[in-house]
Write a protein that holds these residues in place. Structure first.
Motif, PDB file in Angstrom:
ATOM      1  N   ALA A   2       0.847  -1.379   0.189  1.00  0.00           N
ATOM      2  CA  ALA A   2      -0.037   0.220   0.050  1.00  0.00           C
ATOM      3  C   ALA A   2       0.941   1.178   0.048  1.00  0.00           C
ATOM      4  O   ALA A   2       1.775   1.336   0.647  1.00  0.00           O
ATOM      5  CB  ALA A   2      -0.889   0.022   1.136  1.00  0.00           C
ATOM      6  N   ARG A   3       0.382   2.267  -0.653  1.00  0.00           N
ATOM      7  CA  ARG A   3       1.256   3.552  -0.867  1.00  0.00           C
ATOM      8  C   ARG A   3       0.742   4.343   0.526  1.00  0.00           C
ATOM      9  O   ARG A   3      -0.174   4.176   1.113  1.00  0.00           O
ATOM     10  CB  ARG A   3       0.597   4.264  -1.740  1.00  0.00           C
ATOM     11  CG  ARG A   3       1.604   5.130  -2.413  1.00  0.00           C
ATOM     12  CD  ARG A   3       1.238   5.690  -4.127  1.00  0.00           C
ATOM     13  NE  ARG A   3       0.027   6.232  -3.864  1.00  0.00           N
ATOM     14  CZ  ARG A   3      -0.308   7.776  -3.750  1.00  0.00           C
ATOM     15  NH1 ARG A   3       0.747   8.526  -3.821  1.00  0.00           N
ATOM     16  NH2 ARG A   3      -1.473   8.343  -3.764  1.00  0.00           N
ATOM     17  N   VAL A   5      -0.192   7.610   2.528  1.00  0.00           N
ATOM     18  CA  VAL A   5      -0.506   8.923   1.956  1.00  0.00           C
ATOM     19  C   VAL A   5      -0.513   9.665   3.249  1.00  0.00           C
ATOM     20  O   VAL A   5      -1.035   9.234   4.063  1.00  0.00           O
ATOM     21  CB  VAL A   5      -1.854   8.842   1.687  1.00  0.00           C
ATOM     22  CG1 VAL A   5      -2.436  10.209   1.106  1.00  0.00           C
ATOM     23  CG2 VAL A   5      -1.819   8.118   0.121  1.00  0.00           C
ATOM     24  N   ARG A  27      -0.869   5.102   7.380  1.00  0.00           N
ATOM     25  CA  ARG A  27      -0.107   3.869   7.816  1.00  0.00           C
ATOM     26  C   ARG A  27      -0.083   3.987   9.541  1.00  0.00           C
ATOM     27  O   ARG A  27      -0.600   2.972  10.266  1.00  0.00           O
ATOM     28  CB  ARG A  27       1.249   3.447   7.366  1.00  0.00           C
ATOM     29  CG  ARG A  27       1.728   2.428   7.939  1.00  0.00           C
ATOM     30  CD  ARG A  27       2.975   1.871   7.269  1.00  0.00           C
ATOM     31  NE  ARG A  27       2.871   0.805   6.205  1.00  0.00           N
ATOM     32  CZ  ARG A  27       3.819   0.249   5.707  1.00  0.00           C
ATOM     33  NH1 ARG A  27       4.820   0.320   6.242  1.00  0.00           N
ATOM     34  NH2 ARG A  27       3.406  -0.378   4.358  1.00  0.00           N
ATOM     35  N   HIS A  52       9.737   7.727   6.564  1.00  0.00           N
ATOM     36  CA  HIS A  52       8.983   6.365   5.710  1.00  0.00           C
ATOM     37  C   HIS A  52      10.130   6.246   4.712  1.00  0.00           C
ATOM     38  O   HIS A  52      10.254   5.105   4.427  1.00  0.00           O
ATOM     39  CB  HIS A  52       7.761   6.741   5.277  1.00  0.00           C
ATOM     40  CG  HIS A  52       6.721   6.373   6.106  1.00  0.00           C
ATOM     41  ND1 HIS A  52       6.702   5.319   6.877  1.00  0.00           N
ATOM     42  CD2 HIS A  52       5.682   7.128   6.805  1.00  0.00           C
ATOM     43  CE1 HIS A  52       5.541   5.248   7.773  1.00  0.00           C
ATOM     44  NE2 HIS A  52       4.835   6.204   7.781  1.00  0.00           N
ATOM     45  N   LYS A  53      10.484   7.418   4.010  1.00  0.00           N
ATOM     46  CA  LYS A  53      11.371   6.880   2.841  1.00  0.00           C
ATOM     47  C   LYS A  53      12.702   6.429   3.408  1.00  0.00           C
ATOM     48  O   LYS A  53      13.096   5.514   2.458  1.00  0.00           O
ATOM     49  CB  LYS A  53      11.757   8.304   2.076  1.00  0.00           C
ATOM     50  CG  LYS A  53      10.564   8.620   1.030  1.00  0.00           C
ATOM     51  CD  LYS A  53      10.760   9.810   0.207  1.00  0.00           C
ATOM     52  CE  LYS A  53       9.600   9.905  -0.717  1.00  0.00           C
ATOM     53  NZ  LYS A  53       9.689  11.544  -1.393  1.00  0.00           N
TER      54      LYS A  53
END
Ligand SMILES: [Zn+2]
Length: 66
Positions: A2-3, A5, A27, A52-53
């Protein structure tokens, strides 16, 4: 997968001029507390996205975020 957002949601208050904004991650849920300034909210948004990245490129820490 899942992306992720991260959105900025305005919180309803009794005083429209004192409206606060909440950073919400798809998330993690709400990130930190509400911000009184939009610039602070976007800064928190960028910061959380960077986390997150960074986690995605580091397998050891990505597990901790699940
Ligand atoms: Zn998150």
């Amino acid at each position: 997968m899942a992306r992720i957002v991260i959105s900025i949601d305005p919180l309803p208050t009794e005083r429209p001029r004192a409206r606060k904004q909440l950073v919400v991650c798809s998330r993690c849920g709400p990130v930190g507390g509400p911000h009184g300034l939009h610039t602070l909210a976007t800064a928190a948004q960028d910061h959380h996205l960077a986390q997150h990245k960074a986690a995605l490129t580091t397998p050891t820490t990505s597990e901790a975020l699940r």
